[in-house]
Scaffold this motif. Structure first.
Motif, PDB file in Angstrom:
ATOM      1  N   LYS A   1       0.826  -1.204   0.000  1.00 52.25           N
ATOM      2  CA  LYS A   1       0.000   0.000   0.000  1.00 52.25           C
ATOM      3  C   LYS A   1       0.859   1.252   0.000  1.00 52.25           C
ATOM      4  CE  LYS A   1      -3.961   2.217   2.200  1.00 52.25           C
ATOM      5  NZ  LYS A   1      -3.386   3.580   2.046  1.00 52.25           N
ATOM      6  N   LEU A   2       1.939   1.237   0.800  1.00 56.31           N
ATOM      7  CA  LEU A   2       2.814   2.405   0.813  1.00 56.31           C
ATOM      8  C   LEU A   2       3.454   2.629  -0.559  1.00 56.31           C
ATOM      9  CD1 LEU A   2       2.404   2.214   3.915  1.00 56.31           C
ATOM     10  CD2 LEU A   2       4.792   2.905   4.151  1.00 56.31           C
ATOM     11  N   LYS A   3       3.800   1.529  -1.236  1.00 56.25           N
ATOM     12  CA  LYS A   3       4.370   1.673  -2.581  1.00 56.25           C
ATOM     13  C   LYS A   3       3.315   2.214  -3.539  1.00 56.25           C
ATOM     14  CE  LYS A   3       7.288   1.125  -6.022  1.00 56.25           C
ATOM     15  NZ  LYS A   3       6.414   1.270  -7.187  1.00 56.25           N
TER      16      LYS A   3
ATOM     17  N   ILE B   1       7.058   4.879  -0.667  1.00 55.36           N
ATOM     18  CA  ILE B   1       8.329   4.159  -0.638  1.00 55.36           C
ATOM     19  C   ILE B   1       8.707   3.713  -2.049  1.00 55.36           C
ATOM     20  CG2 ILE B   1       7.966   3.370   1.728  1.00 55.36           C
ATOM     21  CD1 ILE B   1       7.209   0.625   0.580  1.00 55.36           C
ATOM     22  N   ILE B   2       9.934   3.229  -2.196  1.00 52.98           N
ATOM     23  CA  ILE B   2      10.424   2.825  -3.516  1.00 52.98           C
ATOM     24  C   ILE B   2      10.739   1.331  -3.543  1.00 52.98           C
ATOM     25  CG2 ILE B   2      11.372   5.120  -3.928  1.00 52.98           C
ATOM     26  CD1 ILE B   2      14.162   3.965  -3.361  1.00 52.98           C
ATOM     27  N   ALA B   3      10.770   0.746  -4.732  1.00 48.77           N
ATOM     28  CA  ALA B   3      11.185  -0.647  -4.914  1.00 48.77           C
ATOM     29  C   ALA B   3      12.709  -0.724  -4.820  1.00 48.77           C
ATOM     30  CB  ALA B   3      10.701  -1.176  -6.255  1.00 48.77           C
TER      31      ALA B   3
ATOM     32  N   GLY C   1       6.679  -9.112  -7.732  1.00 51.84           N
ATOM     33  CA  GLY C   1       8.104  -9.393  -7.823  1.00 51.84           C
ATOM     34  C   GLY C   1       8.998  -8.318  -7.246  1.00 51.84           C
ATOM     35  N   GLU C   2       8.416  -7.208  -6.821  1.00 53.77           N
ATOM     36  CA  GLU C   2       9.230  -6.134  -6.268  1.00 53.77           C
ATOM     37  C   GLU C   2       9.552  -6.378  -4.787  1.00 53.77           C
ATOM     38  OE1 GLU C   2       8.075  -2.301  -9.035  1.00 53.77           O
ATOM     39  OE2 GLU C   2       6.994  -2.564  -7.132  1.00 53.77           O
ATOM     40  N   ILE C   3      10.680  -5.839  -4.359  1.00 55.52           N
ATOM     41  CA  ILE C   3      11.092  -5.906  -2.953  1.00 55.52           C
ATOM     42  C   ILE C   3      11.021  -4.501  -2.381  1.00 55.52           C
ATOM     43  CG2 ILE C   3      13.008  -6.378  -1.372  1.00 55.52           C
ATOM     44  CD1 ILE C   3      13.981  -8.482  -3.371  1.00 55.52           C
ATOM     45  N   TYR C   4      10.402  -4.383  -1.206  1.00 51.13           N
ATOM     46  CA  TYR C   4      10.183  -3.065  -0.620  1.00 51.13           C
ATOM     47  C   TYR C   4      10.904  -2.862   0.718  1.00 51.13           C
ATOM     48  CZ  TYR C   4       6.317  -3.094  -3.997  1.00 51.13           C
ATOM     49  OH  TYR C   4       5.562  -3.186  -5.140  1.00 51.13           O
ATOM     50  N   ALA C   5      11.577  -3.899   1.226  1.00 52.25           N
ATOM     51  CA  ALA C   5      12.207  -3.749   2.538  1.00 52.25           C
ATOM     52  C   ALA C   5      13.540  -4.471   2.600  1.00 52.25           C
ATOM     53  CB  ALA C   5      11.288  -4.283   3.638  1.00 52.25           C
ATOM     54  N   ILE C   6      14.491  -3.870   3.295  1.00 54.39           N
ATOM     55  CA  ILE C   6      15.719  -4.546   3.701  1.00 54.39           C
ATOM     56  C   ILE C   6      15.362  -5.244   5.016  1.00 54.39           C
ATOM     57  CG2 ILE C   6      18.130  -4.301   4.330  1.00 54.39           C
ATOM     58  CD1 ILE C   6      17.573  -3.505   1.451  1.00 54.39           C
ATOM     59  N   PRO C   7      15.418  -6.580   5.063  1.00 56.12           N
ATOM     60  CA  PRO C   7      14.722  -7.317   6.130  1.00 56.12           C
ATOM     61  C   PRO C   7      15.524  -7.627   7.388  1.00 56.12           C
ATOM     62  CG  PRO C   7      15.562  -8.851   4.518  1.00 56.12           C
ATOM     63  CD  PRO C   7      15.953  -7.479   4.034  1.00 56.12           C
ATOM     64  N   HIS C   8      14.768  -8.053   8.387  1.00 53.74           N
ATOM     65  CA  HIS C   8      15.303  -8.733   9.571  1.00 53.74           C
ATOM     66  C   HIS C   8      15.039 -10.211   9.344  1.00 53.74           C
ATOM     67  CE1 HIS C   8      14.312 -10.394  13.756  1.00 53.74           C
ATOM     68  NE2 HIS C   8      15.616 -10.209  13.761  1.00 53.74           N
TER      69      HIS C   8
ATOM     70  N   ALA D   1      12.166   0.171   5.017  1.00 63.06           N
ATOM     71  CA  ALA D   1      11.691   0.652   3.734  1.00 63.06           C
ATOM     72  C   ALA D   1      12.346   1.994   3.438  1.00 63.06           C
ATOM     73  CB  ALA D   1      10.172   0.793   3.746  1.00 63.06           C
ATOM     74  N   ILE D   2      12.733   2.202   2.199  1.00 64.19           N
ATOM     75  CA  ILE D   2      13.355   3.467   1.799  1.00 64.19           C
ATOM     76  C   ILE D   2      12.282   4.351   1.168  1.00 64.19           C
ATOM     77  CG2 ILE D   2      15.061   4.517   0.278  1.00 64.19           C
ATOM     78  CD1 ILE D   2      16.817   2.097   0.690  1.00 64.19           C
ATOM     79  N   THR D   3      12.149   5.551   1.666  1.00 65.40           N
ATOM     80  CA  THR D   3      11.060   6.420   1.242  1.00 65.40           C
ATOM     81  C   THR D   3      11.428   7.228  -0.001  1.00 65.40           C
ATOM     82  OG1 THR D   3      11.675   8.413   2.482  1.00 65.40           O
ATOM     83  CG2 THR D   3      10.511   6.665   3.696  1.00 65.40           C
ATOM     84  N   LYS D   4      10.395   7.850  -0.564  1.00 69.55           N
ATOM     85  CA  LYS D   4      10.577   8.703  -1.739  1.00 69.55           C
ATOM     86  C   LYS D   4      11.417   9.939  -1.407  1.00 69.55           C
ATOM     87  CE  LYS D   4       6.365  11.342  -0.791  1.00 69.55           C
ATOM     88  NZ  LYS D   4       5.034  11.759  -1.280  1.00 69.55           N
ATOM     89  N   SER D   5      11.532  10.273  -0.126  1.00 71.63           N
ATOM     90  CA  SER D   5      12.286  11.455   0.296  1.00 71.63           C
ATOM     91  C   SER D   5      13.794  11.221   0.343  1.00 71.63           C
ATOM     92  CB  SER D   5      11.802  11.915   1.679  1.00 71.63           C
ATOM     93  OG  SER D   5      10.431  12.250   1.659  1.00 71.63           O
ATOM     94  N   ASN D   6      14.202   9.974   0.253  1.00 66.10           N
ATOM     95  CA  ASN D   6      15.619   9.629   0.373  1.00 66.10           C
ATOM     96  C   ASN D   6      16.386  10.112  -0.858  1.00 66.10           C
ATOM     97  OD1 ASN D   6      18.153   8.126   0.360  1.00 66.10           O
ATOM     98  ND2 ASN D   6      17.238   6.861   1.960  1.00 66.10           N
TER      99      ASN D   6
END
Length: 537
Positions: free
Chosen positions: A126-128, A133-135, A166-173, A358-363
């Motif tokens: 939803k955030l994407k 956030i970005i892929a 197929g997109e990845i939205y988070a650097i995970p734990h 998640a990396i946001t559009k503001s980054n």
């Protein structure tokens, strides 16, 4: 884009659902969890130029007890040096349910958001879709060699992490790899000294449980043989699985079902009602809070309960032995109906527990940010995250990391979990790979070490019945929120009424029909569609 008011209202209406829906399929407590280990991975390269990265992150309770900013931890300071990155953390007020929604609504986003995304209605997808956030696929391929290798080596982890498109939205734990085998950290706990005194074995079946609880009541004077508190309605996390169903959504041979409308739910509730009437279940569970339950256990009024290994066996044993040095607690395997059957409905975490960055559009520096985050997946970064700085918080003994007395016997009398949180990120979810060798030292007595093995013995069976990390479309999320919030509230109220005798047992049939009128079967279909998409990833 929705207006600020719309965003805040939408978030507020659905946030309660997020925790409730997923309580049956995941364990997102503050209790530490272990996993993954260092492997032969590429070494993370430092950022080519200095970069400042702002991060929104809730402060874990253990960490909040000893610091006000994650930059105070030595591990973050070392992480900063190794990656040429300066981290500026934004910690929302503890316990705030609105902070996340308000942060999104303002549009004033940090560079990175650290969050358990299973708690957020609509999640990452939803955030994407909203453009927040970005892929990360290309960024991971180009700038995260350590994480990329882990994902390439573990297809199941990749399947859990990526969205349906197929997109990845988070650097995970993550909990995976050589030192990421343990994924189950809670279950049923019982008074071993009482079993020994009464000549009883650990109960395995529901019939054996009934025998044991009766003996605790009649021969040990337990007024609440099995105790819980008001948020632990009987059986949700312990006995229900013996009947082959989950309380909420679960999977049966690839088909999603809702346990509370299945015929076996009536069998389960019939047993719970009888146990309650016979005084085998705490008769005050509706009014008990967590502190009351703690007092019941530590005063010897109860002989069995559901809890986590650390706060259950560790904390309660210490309290019990102040008055009774012979008191002993032990873990009990999840129950079954027939002797010899193997449990499946177990509180088992997935390799990816839905926590991630998640990396946001503001980054403005996404590549440098990914490089910095990837360091925590390198062998060196994994050691830093889980054990801190060698020579200060751990030493290597026979090739294994061993915590120093700064952690195990903290001079300021901090608990082990708090001491860990003061120096590194092992005792709560954070970016990177967990390491089982951390648990070996967190759990200090043999009963805790045994519990870790007992609760995990059949943990892989849970992957056959628990919903995996599926993704919902924004429309599905909105529909599911409305249905499940109302259905769960009604279901829980009816269960309590039946237990207390306010409603007769026959009201179970009425409850099932009402749940169907409340579109619970539509909710099942939404989850089925999402599962089908997940299975084709």
């Amino acid at each position: 884009m929705k207006s600020t008011t719309q965003k805040v209202c939408s978030f507020g209406l659905t946030v309660a659902l997020a925790a409730g829906m997923l309580s049956a399929c995941s364990d997102n407590s503050a209790e530490p969890s272990p996993s993954a280990g260092a492997s032969t991975q590429p070494t993370a390269a430092a950022s080519s130029a200095p970069v400042t990265i702002s991060m929104w992150a809730e402060l874990n309770a253990n960490a909040a007890a000893v610091l006000s900013d994650l930059n105070e931890t030595v591990s973050v300071q070392e992480w900063s040096k190794k990656t040429n990155a300066t981290f500026k953390f934004q910690h929302p007020p503890a316990g705030s349910k609105d902070a996340f929604g308000l942060m999104l609504a303002t549009g004033n986003l940090p560079d990175v958001i650290l969050q358990n995304w299973s708690w957020i209605p609509g999640g990452l997808s939803k955030l994407k879709a909203d453009g927040d956030i970005i892929a990360l696929n290309d960024l991971i391929d180009k700038h995260a060699p350590n994480l990329k290798k882990i994902l390439d080596d573990n297809p199941e982890v990749m399947k859990q992490l990526k969205a349906d498109n197929g997109e990845i939205y988070a650097i995970p734990h993550l909990r995976a790899g050589q030192y990421g085998k343990y994924k189950t950290f809670s279950g049923l706990i019982i008074r071993q000294d009482w079993l020994d005194e009464l000549g009883l074995q650990k109960p395995e079946t529901m019939d054996e449980w009934e025998t044991v609880l009766k003996a605790f009541k009649e021969k040990k004077g337990a007024t609440a043989p099995f105790t819980m508190y008001k948020d632990q309605i009987p059986g949700y996390e312990d006995f229900l699985g013996a009947y082959g169903i989950g309380m909420d959504f679960y999977v049966n041979n690839g088909t999603v079902k809702y346990g509370s409308i299945e015929p076996a739910f009536k069998d389960y509730l019939t047993t719970m009602k009888r146990w309650y009437d016979e005084g085998l279940i705490d008769r005050d569970f509706v009014t008990n809070d967590a502190k009351t339950r703690d007092a019941i256990i530590t005063s010897g009024k109860s002989g069995a309960f559901y809890q986590f290994i650390g706060s259950g066996i560790g904390t309660y044993t210490q309290a019990l032995q102040k008055d009774n040095p012979k008191a002993q607690l032990t873990a009990v395997q999840y129950p079954v109906l027939k002797k010899g059957d193997k449990p499946s409905f177990i509180k088992r975490n997935w390799e990816w527990d839905s926590f991630g960055a998640a990396i946001t559009k503001s980054n403005k520096n996404p590549a440098e940010t990914v490089k910095a985050l990837d360091y925590l997946f390198s062998p060196e970064g994994q050691m830093l995250k889980n054990f801190g700085v060698e020579g200060q918080t751990y030493t290597m003994v026979s090739g294994q990391p061993v915590y120093t007395d700064l952690i195990l016997k903290n001079p300021n009398n901090l608990s082990i979990s708090q001491a860990m949180a003061k120096y590194f990120q092992a005792s709560y979810p954070f970016i990177g790979m967990d390491d089982d060798r951390y648990n070996d030292q967190l759990y200090t007595n043999n009963a805790q070490k045994d519990a870790l093995k007992i609760f995990s013995e059949y943990g892989d069976n849970a992957t056959k019945v628990l919903l995996p990390p599926i993704s919902l479309t924004p429309e599905e999320s909105d529909q599911l929120s409305k249905i499940v919030t109302n259905a769960k509230t009604y279901r829980d109220e009816m269960v309590v009424k039946i237990m207390l005798g306010v409603e007769p047992l026959s009201s179970i049939d009425k409850m099932v029909e009402q749940l169907k009128k409340m579109d619970i079967e539509k909710a099942v279909k939404i989850n089925q569609d999402a599962l089908n998409r997940y299975n084709t990833r």
